[in-house]
Design a protein around this motif. Sequence first.
Motif, PDB file in Angstrom:
ATOM      1  N   ILE A   1      35.674  37.618  79.158  1.00 50.01           N
ATOM      2  CA  ILE A   1      36.052  37.633  80.576  1.00 50.01           C
ATOM      3  C   ILE A   1      37.551  37.369  80.715  1.00 50.01           C
ATOM      4  O   ILE A   1      38.257  38.054  81.464  1.00 50.01           O
ATOM      5  N   TYR A   2      38.032  36.374  79.976  1.00 49.13           N
ATOM      6  CA  TYR A   2      39.464  36.041  80.034  1.00 49.13           C
ATOM      7  C   TYR A   2      40.325  37.214  79.564  1.00 49.13           C
ATOM      8  O   TYR A   2      41.339  37.540  80.183  1.00 49.13           O
ATOM      9  N   ASN A   3      39.917  37.861  78.487  1.00 51.31           N
ATOM     10  CA  ASN A   3      40.708  38.971  77.941  1.00 51.31           C
ATOM     11  C   ASN A   3      40.780  40.151  78.907  1.00 51.31           C
ATOM     12  O   ASN A   3      41.754  40.913  78.893  1.00 51.31           O
ATOM     13  N   ASN A   4      39.752  40.310  79.746  1.00 50.18           N
ATOM     14  CA  ASN A   4      39.702  41.461  80.637  1.00 50.18           C
ATOM     15  C   ASN A   4      40.145  41.156  82.063  1.00 50.18           C
ATOM     16  O   ASN A   4      40.636  42.049  82.759  1.00 50.18           O
ATOM     17  N   ASN A   5      39.956  39.925  82.496  1.00 49.74           N
ATOM     18  CA  ASN A   5      40.362  39.575  83.866  1.00 49.74           C
ATOM     19  C   ASN A   5      40.575  38.066  83.960  1.00 49.74           C
ATOM     20  O   ASN A   5      39.747  37.337  84.507  1.00 49.74           O
ATOM     21  N   PRO A   6      41.675  37.565  83.422  1.00 42.78           N
ATOM     22  CA  PRO A   6      41.904  36.112  83.364  1.00 42.78           C
ATOM     23  C   PRO A   6      42.000  35.455  84.735  1.00 42.78           C
ATOM     24  O   PRO A   6      41.754  34.256  84.861  1.00 42.78           O
ATOM     25  N   ASN A   7      42.320  36.219  85.762  1.00 44.82           N
ATOM     26  CA  ASN A   7      42.465  35.656  87.103  1.00 44.82           C
ATOM     27  C   ASN A   7      41.152  35.652  87.876  1.00 44.82           C
ATOM     28  O   ASN A   7      41.100  35.383  89.062  1.00 44.82           O
ATOM     29  N   SER A   8      40.058  35.910  87.173  1.00 47.34           N
ATOM     30  CA  SER A   8      38.748  35.981  87.816  1.00 47.34           C
ATOM     31  C   SER A   8      38.278  34.601  88.273  1.00 47.34           C
ATOM     32  O   SER A   8      38.287  33.629  87.502  1.00 47.34           O
ATOM     33  N   ARG A   9      37.868  34.500  89.515  1.00 48.94           N
ATOM     34  CA  ARG A   9      37.346  33.232  90.040  1.00 48.94           C
ATOM     35  C   ARG A   9      36.042  32.860  89.360  1.00 48.94           C
ATOM     36  O   ARG A   9      35.763  31.677  89.123  1.00 48.94           O
ATOM     37  N   ILE A  10      35.227  33.851  89.056  1.00 50.05           N
ATOM     38  CA  ILE A  10      33.940  33.573  88.425  1.00 50.05           C
ATOM     39  C   ILE A  10      34.141  33.032  87.003  1.00 50.05           C
ATOM     40  O   ILE A  10      33.313  32.267  86.501  1.00 50.05           O
ATOM     41  N   LEU A  11      35.252  33.403  86.357  1.00 47.60           N
ATOM     42  CA  LEU A  11      35.583  32.832  85.052  1.00 47.60           C
ATOM     43  C   LEU A  11      35.794  31.331  85.174  1.00 47.60           C
ATOM     44  O   LEU A  11      35.308  30.547  84.344  1.00 47.60           O
ATOM     45  N   ASP A  12      36.520  30.921  86.209  1.00 48.79           N
ATOM     46  CA  ASP A  12      36.739  29.487  86.432  1.00 48.79           C
ATOM     47  C   ASP A  12      35.412  28.757  86.584  1.00 48.79           C
ATOM     48  O   ASP A  12      35.202  27.685  86.002  1.00 48.79           O
ATOM     49  N   PHE A  13      34.517  29.339  87.393  1.00 48.76           N
ATOM     50  CA  PHE A  13      33.223  28.690  87.588  1.00 48.76           C
ATOM     51  C   PHE A  13      32.436  28.607  86.281  1.00 48.76           C
ATOM     52  O   PHE A  13      31.818  27.581  85.985  1.00 48.76           O
ATOM     53  N   LEU A  14      32.460  29.670  85.500  1.00 50.32           N
ATOM     54  CA  LEU A  14      31.701  29.671  84.244  1.00 50.32           C
ATOM     55  C   LEU A  14      32.270  28.667  83.246  1.00 50.32           C
ATOM     56  O   LEU A  14      31.525  28.090  82.438  1.00 50.32           O
ATOM     57  N   LEU A  15      33.575  28.440  83.293  1.00 45.80           N
ATOM     58  CA  LEU A  15      34.158  27.388  82.464  1.00 45.80           C
ATOM     59  C   LEU A  15      33.618  26.028  82.897  1.00 45.80           C
ATOM     60  O   LEU A  15      33.228  25.201  82.061  1.00 45.80           O
ATOM     61  N   LEU A  16      33.601  25.791  84.207  1.00 46.25           N
ATOM     62  CA  LEU A  16      33.037  24.551  84.742  1.00 46.25           C
ATOM     63  C   LEU A  16      31.590  24.384  84.278  1.00 46.25           C
ATOM     64  O   LEU A  16      31.179  23.302  83.840  1.00 46.25           O
ATOM     65  N   ARG A  17      30.818  25.457  84.353  1.00 50.24           N
ATOM     66  CA  ARG A  17      29.412  25.408  83.943  1.00 50.24           C
ATOM     67  C   ARG A  17      29.276  25.101  82.445  1.00 50.24           C
ATOM     68  O   ARG A  17      28.386  24.359  82.028  1.00 50.24           O
ATOM     69  N   GLU A  18      30.173  25.662  81.644  1.00 46.65           N
ATOM     70  CA  GLU A  18      30.129  25.415  80.200  1.00 46.65           C
ATOM     71  C   GLU A  18      30.445  23.954  79.881  1.00 46.65           C
ATOM     72  O   GLU A  18      29.824  23.353  78.992  1.00 46.65           O
ATOM     73  N   ILE A  19      31.380  23.366  80.613  1.00 45.65           N
ATOM     74  CA  ILE A  19      31.688  21.945  80.425  1.00 45.65           C
ATOM     75  C   ILE A  19      30.461  21.105  80.769  1.00 45.65           C
ATOM     76  O   ILE A  19      30.132  20.132  80.078  1.00 45.65           O
ATOM     77  N   ASN A  20      29.757  21.459  81.850  1.00 44.05           N
ATOM     78  CA  ASN A  20      28.550  20.724  82.228  1.00 44.05           C
ATOM     79  C   ASN A  20      27.471  20.820  81.158  1.00 44.05           C
ATOM     80  O   ASN A  20      26.726  19.875  80.921  1.00 44.05           O
ATOM     81  N   LYS A  21      27.375  21.972  80.493  1.00 42.59           N
ATOM     82  CA  LYS A  21      26.432  22.113  79.378  1.00 42.59           C
ATOM     83  C   LYS A  21      26.785  21.139  78.254  1.00 42.59           C
ATOM     84  O   LYS A  21      25.926  20.423  77.733  1.00 42.59           O
ATOM     85  N   ILE A  22      28.071  21.168  77.870  1.00 41.92           N
ATOM     86  CA  ILE A  22      28.494  20.334  76.741  1.00 41.92           C
ATOM     87  C   ILE A  22      28.323  18.859  77.086  1.00 41.92           C
ATOM     88  O   ILE A  22      27.957  18.046  76.220  1.00 41.92           O
ATOM     89  N   GLU A  23      28.579  18.498  78.328  1.00 39.48           N
ATOM     90  CA  GLU A  23      28.326  17.116  78.753  1.00 39.48           C
ATOM     91  C   GLU A  23      26.871  16.747  78.517  1.00 39.48           C
ATOM     92  O   GLU A  23      26.567  15.656  78.017  1.00 39.48           O
ATOM     93  N   ASP A  24      25.967  17.627  78.904  1.00 40.21           N
ATOM     94  CA  ASP A  24      24.539  17.369  78.717  1.00 40.21           C
ATOM     95  C   ASP A  24      24.218  17.218  77.237  1.00 40.21           C
ATOM     96  O   ASP A  24      23.504  16.294  76.828  1.00 40.21           O
ATOM     97  N   TRP A  25      24.748  18.119  76.421  1.00 40.54           N
ATOM     98  CA  TRP A  25      24.469  18.084  74.989  1.00 40.54           C
ATOM     99  C   TRP A  25      25.064  16.858  74.303  1.00 40.54           C
ATOM    100  O   TRP A  25      24.461  16.293  73.393  1.00 40.54           O
ATOM    101  N   VAL A  26      26.251  16.450  74.733  1.00 46.53           N
ATOM    102  CA  VAL A  26      26.940  15.324  74.080  1.00 46.53           C
ATOM    103  C   VAL A  26      26.596  13.994  74.748  1.00 46.53           C
ATOM    104  O   VAL A  26      26.141  13.051  74.094  1.00 46.53           O
ATOM    105  N   TYR A  27      26.810  13.896  76.066  1.00 47.75           N
ATOM    106  CA  TYR A  27      26.664  12.618  76.761  1.00 47.75           C
ATOM    107  C   TYR A  27      25.213  12.173  76.902  1.00 47.75           C
ATOM    108  O   TYR A  27      24.903  10.984  76.743  1.00 47.75           O
TER     109      TYR A  27
END
Length: 762
Positions: A291-317
């Motif tokens: 997504i970043y390579n094709n459209n780095p300014n995408s708003r949905i990319l920002d949201f998906l990054l946020l979602r990925e952090i929430n996943k890792i929090e669940d897995w780690v914390y």
Amino acid sequence: MKRYLAFTILLLSSFSKIAACGYSPSGEDIRYCLFKPQYFNYKDFYAFYYNANLWGFDYDFRSNSEVHNYESNILDWYNYTGKKVSIESIIEFNNELKVTDVHANSQNDFVAYLYKNKKLDVIKYLTYAKKCEDLNSWEDSNPWEREAVNIELNNRNFFQQLLKAYDSEKNKSLKRKYAFQCIRAAFYLGDIKTIQSVFSNQFENSKKDYLYYWSLYFNCFTKSGASKMVDVANIMANCPEKTYACYYYFHDSFNLELALKAATNPEEIANIYSYASMQKVDKNLDNLKEIYNNNPNSRILDFLLLREINKIEDWVYTTYYTNYLPSTEAWGYYWNNDNKDKVTTLTLRARSEKDRLYAQEVLNFLNAVDLSKVQNVSLWKSAQIQLLFMTRNYSECISASNQFEKQFKNEKILDEIQKIKAICITANQHYGKAIIKDEIKPIILKNLRDERFLFALGRELEFNGNLSDGVALFSLLENSFSEGYDGDDVEWQGNRLKTSGNLDYFYDYFNYLDFVYSANQLQLIVNKLNTNLDSDFKKVIYKNLLKDKDYLKDLLGTKYIRENRLTEALKTFKTLDEKYWTNNYNAWERDKYDDYYAFDQNPFYTIKHTDEFIEHKEKFIVTKLSVTEHLIKFLNLANNSKTNDRDYYYFLVANCYYNMSFEGNSWMMKRYNSSSSYYEGYENESYIDERDYRLKEKARVYYKLAFDNSKTDKFKALCIRMIDFADSSYPNHFEKLKSEYPNYYSDLSNCDNLESYFKARR
């Protein structure tokens, strides 16, 4: 205008009772999240927040208070009026008024504005739009067959009028609005050809505003194949009002590879990868990179990054802080009764460390990103800080946090960054030397209601050897729980060993101390409470421990009893004044404990469900203090070779140990609540005396000593009978008694003759 989608949602209650396992919190109750989506403006993606329930289509954009979160057509009309009417009046018209409410005397400001300014063409359109609402919902009304025929005929007639109004409209803006109404009405009437023709004529090569995407959504139902997949991906990325609907209806048929082949530009490629990512519960880094390579300014990319952090929090914390599996995995584990694999503390720690390695991969990606190309820089930088902490790059995390505070002073996420910095500073200390540093005290005082933050901070102190301050923070968790359970309350488990079954869970510090820690460790906390805690900060974080100081002393003495350290127990119990025993350990006065938590019989002279057969030579009010005093006294007499009645005192001591078991009348000496449940192996990971508490081993030892010191066969037979009784209670066949003293078996196999056998010890 307002039409809700119906979805079937599986809701698993956090307070379910798992068959044969007891209560096992799971799902959202245990998911650990510090990087909350609420800090950012992604309410339109609410249904796709990382969530243990996976699907949560339960939100309404109209409830949002921020203007830019309102539905697009609301804002469109708001701007049309030159912002001279309130958004609330437009929402009221859109959601609540009927076609009969469109008139010159309307009390609605939006309608009044249109009549006042003679916007007759707009009024005509809105009248049609209101009539369309009835057409779009008639199929849900379940009319009688004849009525259905009439309704459909009327709807067809109205639809023809709508098409004529569309054809005759000269205003380009209104014509597009009419076109959408025609497409949506055609969808509910099953008129595929009209959907396709109107969309082709009006929207095929038009500007891609909200009307384009709303119309494209309905047009997708007329298509198949890869081009349809590209369309739904573009809708999700660009149309908040149709985000979850286009995913719900089309995700099952979505094929990433086929969709990519039909993409015509990099933006569409990014949208396709975004669509494939929205409900992905495993690692999604590769898609983020695409997504970043094709459209780095995408708003949905920002949201998906946020979602990925929430996943890792669940897995780690979740695993690291609460000793639970990640929330999305816990459902399956706790509801699968055939699961034979036991999750231990070691496996949970290993799992957490493995996921920290993935956090490092994501961090490497963020470090390589050109932040000038992304849309929400503060999100990317705050995500970077989260990942630095999760990967234990403490110094870099603290430095990045300080820079963030200077650069983004007004961002909502700033409070979260400060919390992460506080936890990071605490974790970045050597074992045995960890303290609450002065620089983070204001952050703690500011966030006393954030239970997840307090718990994480307390755990880092605990893991680094500062149990006192850690437990002090745990004690503050009860503030909000006492006011009623909510999703921010923390539940956690004690350490899980290899023999683990379904361990106790905790949501308050007292039960945690009771279950997990030794007397020596609790003694350190009690010692701390006896020191000078007069600083303003210490008064705040230790206020609950100081309020519970007497209860903690009671717990400490109880732990000494469990460890059979009677002298230390007596010393501890003596530090409690008489009022404490009066208020907590009799049948009339109740303080903190439940009504059933009270001594009602003397453990030395009385056996539960057995007629009294021993004379009470010493009468005293039964408390933990008095029982401990007499237990030490009777043990000293029994162990003294000069005592004449050693068998008598050993028998009393044995009675006491029997009564301090789960089947006795004085189980309160060792527990704060009790049950009859016992599972083989639990004694290795539960209370230190669990085996004796369940199997009454000490009672049998002292009945045997009474037997060894007895002078008569009848008393010896009674001691053997009590060993049998301690072994299996009722019903009891007294096999050992029958084997060794068959002559007395008939008399002693019931309770009627116990008194005579007890008196026959001489």
